[in-house]
Design an enzyme around this catalytic site. Structure first.
Site, PDB file in Angstrom:
ATOM      1  CB  ALA A 235      -0.934  -0.017   1.201  1.00  0.00           C
ATOM      2  CG  HIS A 236      -1.230   4.970   0.542  1.00  0.00           C
ATOM      3  ND1 HIS A 236      -2.290   5.819   0.343  1.00  0.00           N
ATOM      4  CD2 HIS A 236      -1.479   4.367   1.729  1.00  0.00           C
ATOM      5  CE1 HIS A 236      -3.123   5.741   1.363  1.00  0.00           C
ATOM      6  NE2 HIS A 236      -2.650   4.864   2.212  1.00  0.00           N
TER       7      HIS A 236
END
Length: 343
Positions: A235-236
């Site tokens: 994820a980011h």
């Protein structure tokens, strides 16, 4: 094709037998025949040595097999990998930009780059010397790809993301898609623009259908030498340390940091905003909901030290019998209480 002496020089090993024998390929010990070289790294396969017809076998010191040419080394599995590379892993000759590829005039391609049909290379993209873009690769504007990379079919790299040198990306991976960021507004969810990038350092391998999200702001970072198996979700704003292994179907939530030389087994889930220390190992299907210290082994959901998890797992097998015992004890207590009241 190479002689046994040449392969010994390559891996720093010692020949026992005929060093001039010519070897054409690496093969499994069960099927290796004349002209083949095989290896034994696992002791359970040693019994197969006496029946092999291979021209040479890579083994550890101390192993004898009369009549078989041996290549003695400290680490047969590593030697196997190096010999396999020498005999089989030949890069194709560079072919330039092939018909059916589209490259923006502003893109900069280094020497000996190959761009296969169906590729799209956007504005201001830079691709380093010797890199191969296989069919259907899409590089958005301002992407940077280093030297001697292999970007396999169907890979998509979004705007401004960076790949270092000698990076391998397997088919279908998506690098730099939007992170999963939404702000609740009381009625629904307001999309948070994801304006950061993904940066992948040198010698990283990204498996098939891996998704690495761009940062909301800043960088989602994959450090040097890390190997990512198929179907992993990163994820980011996640940071993955150097020489770390992420096995298939690992999922790492936003802003978590994984240290150097870690191993996360298959289907490990990591909650957001956590820190996993260097040299940490986590068993398959574990759920990480808190920070993990360096240099330890963990398993289970929620994660616990591996030895504790083994004890807990052993106890799980006893639960049916324990439940029956508790039920019987409850009945006996009830009977005793009834007798006491009757007195």
């Amino acid at each position: 094709m190479a002689t046994l002496n040449e392969l010994a020089e390559l891996i720093g090993g010692e020949v026992v037998g005929d060093g001039s024998v010519v070897l054409n390929r690496m093969a499994p010990i069960e099927s290796a025949g004349p002209g083949d070289i095989t290896f034994v790294a696992n002791p359970k396969y040693l019994a197969k040595l006496k029946d092999t017809t291979a021209s040479a076998v890579i083994v550890k010191a101390g192993i004898e097999c009369p009549g078989v040419n041996l290549l003695i080394c400290a680490n047969p599995y590593l030697a196997f990998a190096k010999v396999l590379t020498a005999l089989h892993a030949q890069r194709p000759a560079p072919q330039g930009v092939m018909d059916g590829a589209w490259v923006d005039p502003s893109a900069e391609l280094g020497a000996d780059v190959t761009v296969h049909p169906g590729c799209v290379v956007g504005k201001n993209v830079r691709v380093g010397r010797g890199t191969i873009l296989y069919p259907g690769v899409v590089l958005y504007d301002d992407v940077q790809v280093g030297e001697d990379c292999l970007v396999h079919a169907g890979v998509l790299v979004r705007e401004q993301c960076r790949l270092g040198n000698r990076v391998v990306v397997q088919p279908g991976a998506v690098i730099g898609s939007d992170g999963f960021g939404f702000a609740p507004d009381g009625k629904s969810y307001y999309k948070i623009p994801q304006v950061g990038i993904v940066a992948i350092e040198d010698d990283v391998e990204v498996g098939a259908n891996v998704c690495i999200d761009r940062a909301a702001m800043g960088v989602t970072l994959i450090k040097r030498g890390t190997k990512i198996d198929n179907l992993v979700q990163i994820a980011h704003n996640v940071s993955i340390g150097e020489d770390t292994i992420l096995v298939a179907q690992v999922g790492i939530a936003g802003s978590s940091k994984v240290g150097d030389h870690c191993t996360l087994g298959g289907q490990v889930g990591v909650s957001g905003h956590l820190k996993i220390g260097d040299n940490t190992m986590v068993g398959a299907q574990s759920g990480i909901i808190s920070d993990l210290p360096a240099g330890q082994v963990f398993s289970g959901t929620p994660t616990m030290p591996h030895r504790e998890w083994l004890k807990a797992s052993a106890s799980m097998r006893s639960l049916p019998a324990m439940r029956k015992t508790v039920s019987n004890l409850q009945k006996r207590i009830e009977e005793l209480e009834k007798l006491i009241k009757e007195r």
